[in-house]
Enzyme design. Structure first.
Site, PDB file in Angstrom:
ATOM      1  N   GLU A 284       2.388 -18.260  84.034  1.00  0.00           N
ATOM      2  CA  GLU A 284       1.765 -17.311  83.408  1.00  0.00           C
ATOM      3  C   GLU A 284       0.331 -18.144  82.691  1.00  0.00           C
ATOM      4  O   GLU A 284      -0.836 -17.264  83.101  1.00  0.00           O
ATOM      5  CB  GLU A 284       2.115 -16.720  82.011  1.00  0.00           C
ATOM      6  CG  GLU A 284       3.403 -15.501  82.728  1.00  0.00           C
ATOM      7  CD  GLU A 284       4.822 -16.531  82.905  1.00  0.00           C
ATOM      8  OE1 GLU A 284       4.822 -17.640  82.993  1.00  0.00           O
ATOM      9  OE2 GLU A 284       5.662 -15.763  83.550  1.00  0.00           O
TER      10      GLU A 284
ATOM     11  N   HIS B  40      11.821  -9.784  74.571  1.00  0.00           N
ATOM     12  CA  HIS B  40      11.632  -9.002  75.423  1.00  0.00           C
ATOM     13  C   HIS B  40      11.155  -7.444  74.936  1.00  0.00           C
ATOM     14  O   HIS B  40      10.976  -6.486  75.801  1.00  0.00           O
ATOM     15  CB  HIS B  40      12.679  -8.696  76.465  1.00  0.00           C
ATOM     16  CG  HIS B  40      12.702  -9.641  77.443  1.00  0.00           C
ATOM     17  ND1 HIS B  40      13.055 -11.018  77.289  1.00  0.00           N
ATOM     18  CD2 HIS B  40      12.502  -9.606  79.012  1.00  0.00           C
ATOM     19  CE1 HIS B  40      12.963 -11.625  78.395  1.00  0.00           C
ATOM     20  NE2 HIS B  40      12.650 -11.085  79.419  1.00  0.00           N
TER      21      HIS B  40
END
Ligand SMILES: Cc1ncc(C[n+]2csc(CCOP(=O)(O)OP(=O)(O)O)c2C)c(N)n1
Lengths: 349, 343
Positions: free
Chosen positions: A80, A149
């Protein structure tokens, strides 16, 4: 034709009230935005973990790889930070990346490139380079999404100069803001909410834009102003609907963009109603609610009929289990309570 | 006397054949370039104590051959990124000296308008595309520039200078993996000067796995050459650039070099104890600038008159550039607020 010219030519602003179009789902609207942008400008490309797998990023990137080819729509290694820097460099050299993530939580690995680089390069370079890139992600909630999440990190990023932060809440806005974000010459973060993605709505065909930095009234009323974005605002609107019978009405201000923040609409509404309920999908502390509350407090304290109220998340990580989760998140009931408390503040009755 | 990191090159003993392969003017031009950087660095260093240059400095004295050898292999249209140690990269790529010194003196006409300082030099007109003061921060950005060249069909090769310590950042390996995956036109140029500020390499990396071998394991064409030898650096980068331009993908070049001065600021700080001053002195025997001057002299390509003329020309240029920077205007409050967003 390069994006910017083509975009300007076709630019028109719709208001949600008089939309002409078809019913589309939220994800179809996003998909259409990407497809139109890619067709218009060969410099637009889409990448991310899952953009070309069977899930196609909840359907948002469905069919794009077939339509535009794999060099322009590609899966990424799980890197990322690296890929955010790569998008930054690509953007500085003529491309317009749209980097998609399933969850904002994963962006935390890319803060070095977002906060130290992409957001500041235009300033540090004295205007000589620009970084037109879109970072898209969808806030999760429920079914054990848990502490890693489900995070809504817009509050962490709101104070970073040079960024734009977009939080759509309707299919119409999702498409129009995506198109505006891709056309923007700055790094734009789009935070969707998974629970809004099931919506259907009327979406015009073709290219249109929803301006970045401009809020919109979803409802007009007199008793209070409900200010926020995304799923938090949707929940507050439900709560408001449940109080209609009691004769309560409110301005519902969907900011649509958190940065640049539309001070004008916030202050206009609060000056009218004298009461502000500020809602956000992220943590209340030091976040979006805190900033908006401060804008109000600094600009029109004498107008307030009741203390500002904010509804965000408590100062806790998200628990994963179902029962704890129910207790953690604001609900329609807790939003309704907040509205009532704002109208009848304890000690001010 | 402790020499932890000895010079391991062969000076210029095995370089005789270069003379036949290259134009004399090109070989002397590289010398001029190195000498110029050395003299500019010395001038900055000698004035630094006056506190008129209110910016950190990271001198490249001792590392000039790396900067010049690498940049001589690049076209003007090829682009270069680097880290905090910008001076060599910027100057060797052709960056404007006045713009650089004005930036050091915090002037409005600095190369980035006094927004970046010494660690953020750029000159887009010559392909000096940018730099980051976050160690390794420019590495993925340079990789993205290479992706752009590939997707848009542009002809340039992207290059990035990084230090040995930068390779301890995960993002470098993320970038290398991606560059190898996509066969991007990029050259990663690693100046291994054995120190991260004051921390020696052996406290940071296992010495039995050289950096370039790690890069090779990621699928990059990877070599190590003597970073004090401008000719060897030039040839290594030239072949890496040719590979990139052919579409054969990324390369990694590790060049052992030595910085003669402290990590930042003026002067050598080895007396503070993190390295033996004898190590510095030992490397100074293999000076990249004077070593190359000796080579050119032996080959009959540089005489004392030519050298004197170069020195003269360089010192005039430096004096003018300093004067220009000293006399330039400071930015104003208005300048503070521009370019937060791009229109
Ligand atoms: C991410 C990050 N960590 C730490 C620093 C502080 N720092 C600046 S330069 C430096 C050493 C870098 O060494 P190297 O990459 O080998 O380059 P050199 O200074 O030797 O040229 C450090 C640790 C920084 N700028 N960025």
């Amino acid at each position: 034709m390069p994006w910017s010219e083509a975009f300007l030519e076709s630019q028109q602003t719709h208001t949600t009230t008089q939309v002409v179009g078809r019913e589309l789902s939220y994800t179809q609207a996003l998909n259409e935005a990407l497809s139109l942008a890619m067709a218009l400008d060969p410099n637009v490309f889409v990448l991310g973990q899952g953009v070309d797998d069977p899930s196609t990023m909840f359907g948002v990137t469905k069919g794009l790889a077939e339509q535009f080819g794999s060099p322009r729509v590609f899966e990424t290694p799980l890197s990322e930070e690296g890929l955010t820097g790569i998008c930054t460099g690509a953007a500085m050299h003529g491309l317009r990346p749209v980097y998609c993530h399933n969850r904002p939580d994963f962006l935390l690995l890319a803060f070095n490139q977002i906060v130290n680089h992409a957001s500041k390069i235009h300033y540090m370079d004295n205007g000589q380079n620009r970084v037109p890139m879109v970072i898209w992600s969808a806030i999760g909630r429920g079914w054990g999404s848990g502490a890693q999440h489900s995070q809504a990190i817009q509050g962490l990023l709101m104070s970073v100069p040079g960024l734009k932060i977009v939080m759509p809440s309707t299919p119409y806005d999702a498409k129009g803001l995506m198109l505006s974000a891709i056309a923007d010459n700055n790094p734009v973060l789009i935070f969707e909410h998974r629970w809004l993605m099931k919506q259907q709505g009327v979406v015009p065909e073709g290219i249109y834009n929803v301006p970045i930095g401009k809020g919109i009234y979803r409802e007009r009323g007199t008793d209070l102003s409900i200010i926020g974005t995304s799923h938090a605002l949707a929940l507050a609107q439900q709560a408001l609907a449940s109080l209609k019978e009691q004769g309560i009405s409110a301005d519902v201000v969907d900011l649509r963009t958190l940065k640049p923040l539309d001070h004008e609409i916030i202050l206009e509404s609060v000056k009218k109603t004298g009461r502000a309920l500020i809602v956000d999908t992220g943590w209340a502390m030091g976040g979006v609610c805190a900033e908006i509350g401060c804008v109000i407090a600094e600009n029109c304290p004498q107008i307030l009929k009741a203390p500002i109220k904010r509804v965000g998340l408590p100062d806790l990580p998200t628990p994963a289990g179902h029962t704890l989760e129910q207790l953690y998140y604001p609900s329609e009931e807790s939003m309704a309570r907040a509205i009532l408390e704002l109208l009848n503040p304890i000690g001010m009755e | 006397m402790v020499i932890n990191f000895p010079y391991q090159g062969s000076d210029f003993e095995d370089c005789g054949d270069f003379v036949a392969r290259y134009e004399a003017s090109f070989l002397t031009q590289m010398f001029h370039s190195m000498l110029r950087i050395r003299r500019i660095e010395e001038a900055i260093e000698s004035q630094y104590h006056q506190d008129q240059m209110k910016t950190p400095i990271h001198l490249v004295i001792g590392q000039e051959a790396a900067s010049v050898g690498a940049c001589s292999a690049l076209k003007k249209s090829d682009i270069l990124y680097c880290g905090h140690r910008t001076n060599g990269a910027y100057l060797a790529k052709g960056g404007d000296l006045k713009g650089m010194l004005s930036e050091f003196f915090c002037r409005k006409n600095g190369c980035v308008g006094s927004r970046g300082g010494s660690m953020h030099l750029l000159d887009k007109s010559v392909g000096m595309a940018g730099s980051s003061a976050i160690v390794a921060g420019a590495v993925p950005i340079a990789t993205g520039a290479a992706l752009s060249a590939q997707l848009r069909g542009d002809d340039y090769v992207s290059t990035v200078f990084l230090g040995d310590a930068a390779t301890e950042e995960g993002v470098v390996w993320e970038s290398l993996n991606f560059a190898a995956l996509k066969k991007l036109p990029i050259v990663y140029f690693c100046e291994n000067n054995f120190f991260s500020v004051c921390t020696p390499l052996e406290e940071r990396q296992p010495l039995d796995t050289p950096i370039y071998k790690k890069a090779a394991a990621f699928g990059l064409h990877s070599v190590q050459v003597d970073g004090s030898n401008v000719l060897k650096v030039y040839e290594a980068v030239t072949s890496a650039v040719a590979r990139a331009r052919r579409g054969d993908g990324p390369s990694f070049i590790e060049v052992p070099v030595y910085r003669w001065r402290g990590h930042g600021g003026a002067g050598d700080d080895s007396a503070s104890g993190y390295r033996d001053p004898a190590e510095v002195a030992d490397w100074q025997k293999h000076c990249p600038v004077e070593g190359y001057a000796g080579f050119l002299q032996r080959e009959g390509l540089l005489d004392s008159q030519q050298r004197a003329a170069m020195e003269q020309q360089i010192s005039t240029e430096i004096a003018e550039a300093f004067q220009h920077a000293e006399q330039s205007e400071n930015p104003t409050e208005e300048d503070l607020y521009s370019h937060v967003y791009c229109n």
